[in-house]
Design a protein around this motif. Structure first.
Motif, PDB file in Angstrom:
ATOM      1  N   LEU A   1     -17.505  15.991  -0.934  1.00 40.67           N
ATOM      2  CA  LEU A   1     -16.139  16.159  -0.454  1.00 40.67           C
ATOM      3  C   LEU A   1     -15.382  14.842  -0.460  1.00 40.67           C
ATOM      4  N   LEU A   2     -16.052  13.785  -0.966  1.00 42.98           N
ATOM      5  CA  LEU A   2     -15.454  12.454  -0.983  1.00 42.98           C
ATOM      6  C   LEU A   2     -14.519  12.249  -2.165  1.00 42.98           C
ATOM      7  N   ARG A   3     -14.878  12.850  -3.298  1.00 40.19           N
ATOM      8  CA  ARG A   3     -14.092  12.656  -4.514  1.00 40.19           C
ATOM      9  C   ARG A   3     -13.972  13.973  -5.271  1.00 40.19           C
ATOM     10  N   SER A   4     -12.893  14.095  -6.047  1.00 36.51           N
ATOM     11  CA  SER A   4     -12.686  15.286  -6.860  1.00 36.51           C
ATOM     12  C   SER A   4     -13.570  15.228  -8.102  1.00 36.51           C
ATOM     13  N   ASP A   5     -13.546  16.301  -8.888  1.00 37.46           N
ATOM     14  CA  ASP A   5     -14.327  16.334 -10.127  1.00 37.46           C
ATOM     15  C   ASP A   5     -13.904  15.238 -11.097  1.00 37.46           C
ATOM     16  N   LEU A   6     -12.660  14.770 -10.960  1.00 36.43           N
ATOM     17  CA  LEU A   6     -12.147  13.714 -11.834  1.00 36.43           C
ATOM     18  C   LEU A   6     -12.331  12.326 -11.223  1.00 36.43           C
ATOM     19  N   GLY A   7     -12.990  12.254 -10.062  1.00 38.81           N
ATOM     20  CA  GLY A   7     -13.269  10.960  -9.452  1.00 38.81           C
ATOM     21  C   GLY A   7     -12.194  10.454  -8.514  1.00 38.81           C
ATOM     22  N   ALA A   8     -11.154  11.258  -8.249  1.00 41.88           N
ATOM     23  CA  ALA A   8     -10.089  10.821  -7.342  1.00 41.88           C
ATOM     24  C   ALA A   8     -10.566  10.900  -5.895  1.00 41.88           C
ATOM     25  N   GLU A   9     -10.148   9.924  -5.094  1.00 39.63           N
ATOM     26  CA  GLU A   9     -10.525   9.901  -3.682  1.00 39.63           C
ATOM     27  C   GLU A   9      -9.889  11.074  -2.949  1.00 39.63           C
ATOM     28  N   LEU A  10     -10.673  11.757  -2.109  1.00 38.25           N
ATOM     29  CA  LEU A  10     -10.185  12.888  -1.337  1.00 38.25           C
ATOM     30  C   LEU A  10     -10.196  12.532   0.152  1.00 38.25           C
ATOM     31  N   PRO A  11      -9.244  13.047   0.925  1.00 31.31           N
ATOM     32  CA  PRO A  11      -9.252  12.785   2.359  1.00 31.31           C
ATOM     33  C   PRO A  11     -10.307  13.630   3.068  1.00 31.31           C
ATOM     34  N   LEU A  12     -10.949  13.052   4.065  1.00 31.65           N
ATOM     35  CA  LEU A  12     -11.855  13.789   4.927  1.00 31.65           C
ATOM     36  C   LEU A  12     -11.096  14.142   6.204  1.00 31.65           C
TER      37      LEU A  12
ATOM     38  N   GLU B   1      -6.857  13.436   9.765  1.00 31.06           N
ATOM     39  CA  GLU B   1      -7.237  13.051   8.401  1.00 31.06           C
ATOM     40  C   GLU B   1      -7.841  11.642   8.392  1.00 31.06           C
ATOM     41  N   TRP B   2      -8.807  11.436   7.490  1.00 30.18           N
ATOM     42  CA  TRP B   2      -9.470  10.125   7.394  1.00 30.18           C
ATOM     43  C   TRP B   2      -9.739   9.786   5.942  1.00 30.18           C
ATOM     44  N   PHE B   3      -9.249   8.614   5.519  1.00 27.13           N
ATOM     45  CA  PHE B   3      -9.603   8.040   4.231  1.00 27.13           C
ATOM     46  C   PHE B   3     -10.555   6.873   4.494  1.00 27.13           C
ATOM     47  N   PRO B   4     -11.873   7.049   4.247  1.00 28.51           N
ATOM     48  CA  PRO B   4     -12.799   5.942   4.496  1.00 28.51           C
ATOM     49  C   PRO B   4     -12.506   4.776   3.561  1.00 28.51           C
ATOM     50  N   SER B   5     -12.886   3.585   3.987  1.00 30.92           N
ATOM     51  CA  SER B   5     -12.708   2.407   3.142  1.00 30.92           C
ATOM     52  C   SER B   5     -13.537   2.556   1.868  1.00 30.92           C
ATOM     53  N   THR B   6     -13.232   1.735   0.874  1.00 37.29           N
ATOM     54  CA  THR B   6     -13.981   1.786  -0.388  1.00 37.29           C
ATOM     55  C   THR B   6     -15.466   1.550  -0.151  1.00 37.29           C
ATOM     56  N   GLU B   7     -15.783   0.591   0.719  1.00 40.34           N
ATOM     57  CA  GLU B   7     -17.181   0.297   1.027  1.00 40.34           C
ATOM     58  C   GLU B   7     -17.884   1.504   1.633  1.00 40.34           C
ATOM     59  N   HIS B   8     -17.255   2.121   2.619  1.00 38.59           N
ATOM     60  CA  HIS B   8     -17.867   3.269   3.278  1.00 38.59           C
ATOM     61  C   HIS B   8     -17.913   4.482   2.357  1.00 38.59           C
TER      62      HIS B   8
ATOM     63  N   PRO C   1       0.836  -1.207   0.000  1.00 38.23           N
ATOM     64  CA  PRO C   1       0.000   0.000   0.000  1.00 38.23           C
ATOM     65  C   PRO C   1       0.865   1.248   0.000  1.00 38.23           C
ATOM     66  N   LEU C   2       0.298   2.348  -0.495  1.00 39.22           N
ATOM     67  CA  LEU C   2       1.023   3.614  -0.490  1.00 39.22           C
ATOM     68  C   LEU C   2       1.195   4.097   0.947  1.00 39.22           C
ATOM     69  N   PRO C   3       2.345   4.646   1.279  1.00 45.32           N
ATOM     70  CA  PRO C   3       2.527   5.177   2.639  1.00 45.32           C
ATOM     71  C   PRO C   3       1.618   6.370   2.867  1.00 45.32           C
ATOM     72  N   ASP C   4       1.271   6.622   4.138  1.00 49.22           N
ATOM     73  CA  ASP C   4       0.386   7.731   4.463  1.00 49.22           C
ATOM     74  C   ASP C   4       0.955   9.068   4.004  1.00 49.22           C
TER      75      ASP C   4
ATOM     76  N   LEU D   1     -19.215   3.188  10.915  1.00 53.08           N
ATOM     77  CA  LEU D   1     -18.269   4.180  10.385  1.00 53.08           C
ATOM     78  C   LEU D   1     -17.366   4.643  11.525  1.00 53.08           C
ATOM     79  N   ARG D   2     -16.118   4.274  11.454  1.00 50.84           N
ATOM     80  CA  ARG D   2     -15.175   4.631  12.511  1.00 50.84           C
ATOM     81  C   ARG D   2     -13.932   5.281  11.922  1.00 50.84           C
ATOM     82  N   VAL D   3     -13.505   6.362  12.559  1.00 48.12           N
ATOM     83  CA  VAL D   3     -12.334   7.106  12.111  1.00 48.12           C
ATOM     84  C   VAL D   3     -11.135   6.684  12.947  1.00 48.12           C
ATOM     85  N   ASP D   4     -10.098   6.174  12.296  1.00 47.93           N
ATOM     86  CA  ASP D   4      -8.859   5.823  12.992  1.00 47.93           C
ATOM     87  C   ASP D   4      -8.062   7.098  13.274  1.00 47.93           C
ATOM     88  N   VAL D   5      -7.854   7.383  14.548  1.00 44.89           N
ATOM     89  CA  VAL D   5      -7.096   8.569  14.939  1.00 44.89           C
ATOM     90  C   VAL D   5      -5.722   8.110  15.412  1.00 44.89           C
TER      91      VAL D   5
END
Length: 331
Positions: free
Chosen positions: A123-134, A91-98, A46-49, A298-302
């Motif tokens: 606020l979940l994805r950009s105009d191009l469909g890229a995942e955005l951090p919450l 910062e939170w990146f929700p799982s694909t399912e969530h 996986p990509l590093p944080d 829905l849980r945010v890992d802090v």
């Protein structure tokens, strides 16, 4: 150099001199390729944080505030040469399912509105469909001067590193509409439960103490919490219950205390998932209770607090401590 053209005859001639591969050899070769491809796809790390921090900001397309470039949004803090916009957050990146579930939720909200100003922007994805951090905010959008940047990062790092907090999970408890300080946008947010170890309250307390030492206003708080020896309690009492209206002038007169957090501000913590320019209509408000979503899942890992100053991001891990020599080390 010009491209050299080859005739069809030369091409076919070259092909005719290639040795033919047997059917069994071909199958074996294809099997190896499939196995190699499957193995490669399953073992990719996986990509590093920190990778996401490298591309956290988009390119500036104008040196002036132009709401037409940002869906009608207006700049909250005017750009001033020498000022550095600063934000403390989790910062939170929700799982694909969530993420998919929340995207479907935004679609449901948009299905009950008809006016453009009430469109719920994701606020979940950009105009191009890229995942955005919450994110969960631990400060307002504040402003530092150039010479304050590194001292602020150092102060936040030491404040967080000296706590006994370990990584925890913050659970969602439902949806709510929240307006920003300037009342220029409304946000659809996931409200959060009180976190284990009272973690979010403690992190907010540390962040508020730090930003106030740099002359900036705190977030989500009754200013009596930060009064010295209770001297300002009566004068600051009127600020209770209107944390989003707290002014910079009021906060600058309060001296941060070193005491522990006395106030539970859990009801203020949230994760924004969408926004709209207009105040939510009655159908949009009624939709809050008709989502059918299991928010407890829905849980945010802090695990890390991030400090963004300009386009630079510093990540401060909760899994750190300070030894007697004031040197930060890993737990």
């Amino acid at each position: 150099m010009a491209l050299v053209e080859y005739s069809d005859s030369e091409s076919s001639s070259s092909d005719s001199h290639r040795p033919e591969q047997s059917h069994s050899e071909s199958q074996k070769s294809q099997g190896i390729k499939r196995k190699h491809s499957s193995t490669s796809e399953s073992t990719l790390p996986p990509l590093p944080d920190t990778f996401h921090d490298l591309y956290a900001s988009t390119a500036r397309v104008s040196n002036q505030d132009d709401p037409t470039l940002h869906g009608g949004r207006q700049r909250v803090t005017p750009h001033v040469e020498g000022n550095w916009p600063t934000h403390v957050y989790v910062e939170w990146f929700p799982s694909t399912e969530h993420s998919n579930r929340l995207s479907d939720l935004l679609t449901d909200f948009n299905n009950v509105q008809t006016l453009p100003e009430h469109q719920v922007h994701s606020l979940l994805r950009s105009d191009l469909g890229a995942e955005l951090p919450l994110h969960i905010s631990l400060s307002r959008p504040v402003v530092l001067l150039a010479h304050q940047r590194q001292p602020f990062i150092d102060a936040m790092t030491r404040a967080i590193s000296k706590t006994t907090l370990s990584p925890f999970k913050a659970a969602a408890r439902g949806l709510e509409w929240v307006v920003n300080y300037e009342k220029t946008r409304w946000f659809l947010v996931l409200k959060l439960e009180r976190a284990p170890q009272d973690g979010l309250n403690k992190l907010l307390h540390l962040s508020n103490q730090t930003v106030m030492k740099f002359g900036q206003p705190p977030l989500y708080t009754d200013l009596r919490q930060y009064s010295a020896g209770g001297q300002n309690q009566k004068r600051q009492a009127g600020n209770q219950g209107r944390s989003k209206e707290t002014s910079a002038a009021a906060s600058s007169s309060v001296i941060p205390s070193e005491s522990s957090n006395e106030f539970d501000l859990s009801s203020s913590f949230h994760v924004s998932i969408g926004w709209t320019l207009g105040a939510p209509t009655q159908p949009l408000r009624e939709k809050l209770d008709a989502t059918g979503v299991d928010f407890q899942s829905l849980r945010v890992d802090v695990t890390t607090v991030k400090v963004k100053i300009g386009n630079g991001i510093t990540a401060i891990s909760l899994a750190t401590k300070i030894d007697p020599s004031n040197r930060i080390i890993e737990k």
